[in-house]
Design an enzyme around this catalytic site. Structure first.
Site, PDB file in Angstrom:
ATOM      1  CG  ASP A 129      10.313  13.308   7.901  1.00  0.00           C
ATOM      2  OD1 ASP A 129      10.351  14.408   7.242  1.00  0.00           O
ATOM      3  OD2 ASP A 129      10.239  12.137   7.182  1.00  0.00           O
TER       4      ASP A 129
ATOM      5  CE  LYS B 248       9.248   2.496   7.933  1.00  0.00           C
ATOM      6  NZ  LYS B 248       9.474   3.589   8.451  1.00  0.00           N
TER       7      LYS B 248
ATOM      8  CE  LYS C  87       9.063  -2.446  -2.730  1.00  0.00           C
ATOM      9  NZ  LYS C  87       8.858  -3.405  -3.725  1.00  0.00           N
TER      10      LYS C  87
ATOM     11  CB  ILE D 221      -0.852   0.128   1.322  1.00  0.00           C
ATOM     12  CG1 ILE D 221      -0.121  -0.212   2.486  1.00  0.00           C
ATOM     13  CG2 ILE D 221      -2.092  -1.099   1.327  1.00  0.00           C
ATOM     14  CD1 ILE D 221      -1.107   0.076   3.823  1.00  0.00           C
TER      15      ILE D 221
END
Length: 1005
Positions: free
Chosen positions: A817, A708, A694, A687
């Site tokens: 982040d 993940k 990924k 996804i």
């Protein structure tokens, strides 16, 4: 006689025994406290020959403990009930610790307690309804905690109370008018508390002994009672940052003891009443209201006045001349009004004037000659007026000056010679005037900002420019400079902006520019520069905007420039030839190369000639050679098809061998195994993907989770391993509704798997930006628009998550982040902060740390982090501000200004005088939410201020958002929308923002 002696001796023995017992009891209690609190600060409490009355933090009277002062000792446990076995304890100070739990009712048994300070701890819940059981209490300090709910009426029955501090808590209810019954109260502080909208009770005016009333940012509404003038002892009054309406009561200016009056950031209107008796006033701040009329002449008679702040109002008329003769005056802030006439000529002549700010008015005449007569002037800000004449010559000797901002006037003549070299001077902003003269050979080494654009300066740029070592911004556009650009200018390593356009410069661009590691903007357009564009420009790591148009540059465009991440490029109107770098062959750069007849491109979108590839001699190929060529091509094609199959097969065999042993580490109760997870890592379940791996949607034993994966065909790289460990360390240790939940991790020799709760609505960026928005039907072009209530809900949730990380985690956590793709949404659009691979724990909250490299995403990176790599919570605040701008405008973070993406665009939009509602997302056609959207846009502006210290904390940001939502619930719509975010810009006056030199920007915000 003998019996009397015997009785006295017996009595003394009993008394001695009692004292001995009391001493032993107190000693035992202290040892118990030491054992319970387990803090190194109490290691010196040891049983020895010395009396415990000599131990640190203890005060004794008649050899018995009466006071404990245990300030900032890292106490993390609750207050034990046996502390009240110290029978003579009257004073207990536990401020600045980490004590948790609800209000300590155990202290009710300290019957002699008169002084209690529990401020700056972690107390939660309500203040108990029976708080009046502290019957002897005279000083009660509970500020800086997490108390919530209502303040109970029982607090009004503490008749001995002299001091009551309830500031900086999380109250979300009311405060009782019974506080007005505290007839002995002298100090009352209830600032920065999120009460429901409440009027200032008229009962408070019965506090005849009250000297200090601090209720800033307490959600006050309505008018200030005129009877406030009956509080005859009042010396300090701060009702700022509320939603008070109406006029300022004239009775306030009759209080003879009043010395400090802060009413800034309200909705007060009408004229300022005349001053008739408050001659002790030393500080007046009525800024950011809707005040009209003139400044009262009586202000010129306030002989003790130190600071006068009336900015951001609608005041008109002349400034009273008497203000210039006040001998105590240090601060004058009158900017952003409609004031006219000349400035009082005696300003600075009789006082130690330090800060003088009158920008954004309609003042005329010249600047007073004696502004720096006492040699204390730090800031002179008079931008955007109609001032004429020359700068006062005395400024050339004003060594205290830090900033001079007189841009956008009609000033003329030469800059005073000594001004350029003042030791402390950091900013000179004199653009848009008629100044003449030349740049000096010497300049202050501390100068960071020099803006002389749009004047009549002439001559050459001196070679001594190399000594301007601190310079970050040099704007010299539209002057009369001649000669070449000196090579010495390339030795300024901090230079970020260089504007030399619209002059008469000749020669070539310097090629030795490797020191320009901070340069983001270079504009040398509209000159007579020639020669080739140096290829070294392509090595400038921070360059975002390059404009060399309207010159005489020749030769080819260096291919190295194509490596730059330019958001703005203009090489038009030169004599350039050859093919443009392939990186620029798209429609974004369609106007970047105009009027260069010798340029060509392979793309038709650039309005350039199509490049010719030349002709080759033709030669006939024999049928035998043709057959051989075709067969060779076929063989190569087949091999190319088969080789990936062999490689993939080999890859999976090797992977299965390496991943045969998995280790699962659980952080929650699970009902699935590692086999359930690993079997779901298929391409069809993918996804998303990012720089470190990924993400898959996996159904594991009936549970939908997000996985993940960090994997490499060799052992996991060091950088990815570091990110993996960082995410594990952080997410496994924190629990919060608005932070994504980490269920477990699974690892093998070559793979790392992080298993999270699955959030159905993916990430925020997919809903905000038009290219990413989900569709109503698969393949449909009718995208789903995220309405404003959901956007506001998301902002509130994300703010709660970041606030928890910054203020409730020990040590504090900086994400590093924060961006819209790292804000995930569940089925109800509740926001959760994710992706902690770049997060950094701070050893001590607020302490600076320096990272070895800048991490983050373009458009979200705070400027100080990009330049210094210092890590503080304020870099997350900046990034969150960008998210607020995304939510309100619908734009992406990378869109807009060439310096800072969306943040730069938003600031520029306001600076150019545009309406805020023109910047909002046009897809949200809901007029009823317009005010709230404008309010959040303003908050985004406040969060993206260039100077970190000027930004709010996440706690302040959250308070503003919560307050906005609650004010809307209670019907105070306008108060929420217009008067929440702007105070964050106030304490760092717009003239001093290092990122902007035009205070008209903030005046509109």
């Amino acid at each position: 006689m003998t019996k009397l002696t015997l009785y006295c001796t017996f009595f003394l023995l009993l008394l001695s025994h009692a004292k001995s017992q009391l001493y032993d009891q107190e000693n035992t209690i202290l040892m118990q406290l030491k054992q319970q609190w387990q803090t190194a600060a109490l290691d010196s409490w040891t049983s020895s020959n010395s009396s415990h009355c000599s131990w640190p933090y203890i005060t004794c009277t008649n050899n018995s403990i009466t006071a404990l002062s245990l300030i900032e000792l890292n106490i993390t446990d609750t207050i034990p009930p046996f502390i009240c076995d110290l029978k003579n304890l009257t004073y207990l100070d536990l401020q600045w610790n980490y004590i948790p739990g609800s209000f300590p009712k155990v202290l009710y048994n300290c019957y002699k307690l008169e002084y209690l300070d529990l401020s700056q701890n972690y107390f939660v819940g309500k203040i108990p309804d029976d708080i009046d059981r502290l019957a002897q209490i005279r000083v009660l300090i509970l500020g800086g905690n997490n108390f919530s709910g209502d303040i109970p009426p029982a607090i009004g029955r503490l008749q001995e109370l002299r001091t009551l501090h309830l500031y900086n808590n999380l109250f979300n209810g009311t405060f009782p008018p019974e506080i007005g019954n505290l007839s002995n109260l002298e100090i009352l502080e209830m600032a920065n508390d999120n009460f429901v909208p409440t009027r200032l009770p008229s009962s408070f005016t019965k506090l005849k002994k009250l000297t200090r009333l601090w209720m800033s940012n307490a959600n006050l509404i309505g008018e200030i009672p005129d009877t406030i003038g009956e509080m005859e002892a009042l010396e300090y009054l701060d009702l700022s940052r509320n939603s008070l309406t109406g006029e300022i009561p004239s009775s306030l200016f009759r209080l003879k003891n009043l010395s400090v009056l802060y009413l800034y950031k309200n909705m007060l209107s009408r004229e300022i009443p005349p001053v008739s008796g408050a001659y002790n006033l030393s500080q007046i701040d009525l800024s950011e209201n809707n005040l009209t009329g003139k400044i009262p002449d009586g202000f010129g008679k306030l002989e003790n006045l130190i600071g006068l702040s009336l900015m951001f109002n609608q005041l008109s008329g002349e400034i009273p001349e008497g203000i210039g003769r006040i001998s105590t005056l240090k601060v004058v802030k009158l900017f952003t009004n409609n004031l006219s006439g000349v400035l009082p000529p005696d300003l600075g002549r009789y006082s130690m004037l330090e800060d003088f700010e009158v920008s954004n008015n309609k003042l005329n005449g010249s600047l007073p000659e004696n502004l720096c007569y006492a040699g204390q002037l730090v800031g002179l800000v008079a931008s955007n007026n109609n001032l004429t004449g020359e700068l006062p010559a005395s400024l050339g000797n004003c060594n205290s000056l830090i900033i001079v901002s007189v841009d956008n006037n009609e000033l003329s003549g030469n800059i005073p010679t000594g001004l350029w070299t003042l030791l402390n001077l950091t900013q000179i902003m004199v653009s848009d005037n008629m100044f003449t003269g030349k740049l000096p050979d010497k300049m202050s080494y501390n100068l960071t900002w020099l803006d002389i654009s749009n004047n009549r300066f002439s001559g050459t740029i001196p070679m001594s420019v190399s000594s301007w070592g601190s310079l970050r911004v040099f704007k010299a556009s539209n002057n009369l400079f001649t000669g070449s650009i000196p090579i010495a200018i390339t030795s300024l390593p901090l230079l970020a902006t260089l504007l030399l356009d619209q002059n008469q410069l000749t020669g070539s661009l310097p090629s030795d520019i490797v020191s320009w590691v901070s340069l983001t903007t270079l504009n040398a357009s509209h000159n007579q520069l020639s020669g080739q564009i140096p290829e070294e420009i392509g090595s400038l790591p921070a360059l975002l905007s390059l404009d060399l148009s309207e010159n005489q540059f020749s030769g080819q465009i260096p291919a190295q420039i194509g490596r730059l991440r330019l958001t703005n490029l203009n090489l038009s109107s030169n004599d350039l030839t050859g093919r443009i770098p392939t990186e620029f062959e798209n429609a974004v750069y369609s106007s970047s190369f105009l009027n260069n007849s010798g340029l060509c491109a392979s793309s038709p979108y650039l309005n350039l000639s199509i490049c010719s590839f030349g002709t080759q001699k033709s030669s006939k190929i024999s049928p035998q050679n043709l057959a051989w060529v075709l067969s060779t091509v076929i063989v190569i094609f087949v091999l190319c098809l088969l080789l990936p199959c062999f490689m993939i097969r080999l890859y999976w065999k090797r992977k299965q061998a390496l991943d045969s042993k998995w280790k699962l580490t659980s952080f929650q109760r699970l009902n699935f195994t590692e086999a359930n997870i690993v079997s779901g890592l298929r391409e069809s379940n993918e996804i998303g993907s990012g720089g470190s791996g990924k993400v898959y949607r996996v159904v594991a034993n009936g549970n939908v989770v997000a996985v993940k994966r960090i994997w490499n065909n060799r052992k996991v790289e060091w950088k990815l391993e570091k990110e993996f460990q960082a995410e594990i360390q952080i997410l496994s240790s924190i629990r919060h509704l608005n932070i994504v939940k980490l269920l477990c991790c699974i690892s093998s020799e070559t793979s790392k798997l992080l298993i999270y709760e699955y959030l159905e609505n993916r990430s925020l960026d997919q809903w905000l930006h038009k290219n990413n928005r989900p569709s109503t039907v698969s393949g449909s072009v009718h995208h789903v628009i995220l309405d404003w209530p959901k956007r506001f809900q998301i902002a509130l949730g994300a703010a709660r998550g970041l606030c928890y990380m910054h203020h409730d985690c020990l040590p504090a956590i900086v994400h590093r982040d924060v961006k819209s793709s790292n804000v995930l949404l569940d089925s109800q659009f509740n926001a959760k902060i994710a992706d902690f691979g770049l997060a950094k724990m701070l050893i001590k909250q607020g302490e600076l740390q320096t990272m070895s490299a800048v991490a983050g995403s373009f458009g979200y990176i705070a400027p100080e982090y990009a330049h210094t790599r210092r890590v503080t919570e304020k870099i997350d605040v900046y990034s969150f501000g960008v998210i607020l701008l995304e939510l309100t405008t619908g734009r992406e973070a990378k869109d807009g200004d060439e310096h800072t993406g969306l943040a730069g665009w938003a600031w520029r939009h306001i600076q150019e005088g545009n309406r805020i509602d023109d910047a909002l997302d046009e897809d949200i056609n809901e007029p009823c939410y317009l005010d709230e959207m404008i309010n959040v846009f303003r908050l985004g502006i406040a969060c993206t201020i260039s100077r970190p210290s000027a930004r709010p904390s996440m706690k302040e940001v959250l308070q503003i958002l919560v307050r906005s939502s609650q004010l809307l619930i209670y019907g105070e719509k306008n108060a929420a929308s217009e008067y929440d975010a702007a105070p964050l810009l106030r304490n760092s006056t717009p003239e001093r923002l290092s990122s902007l030199d035009d205070d008209s920007l903030v005046s509109q915000v």
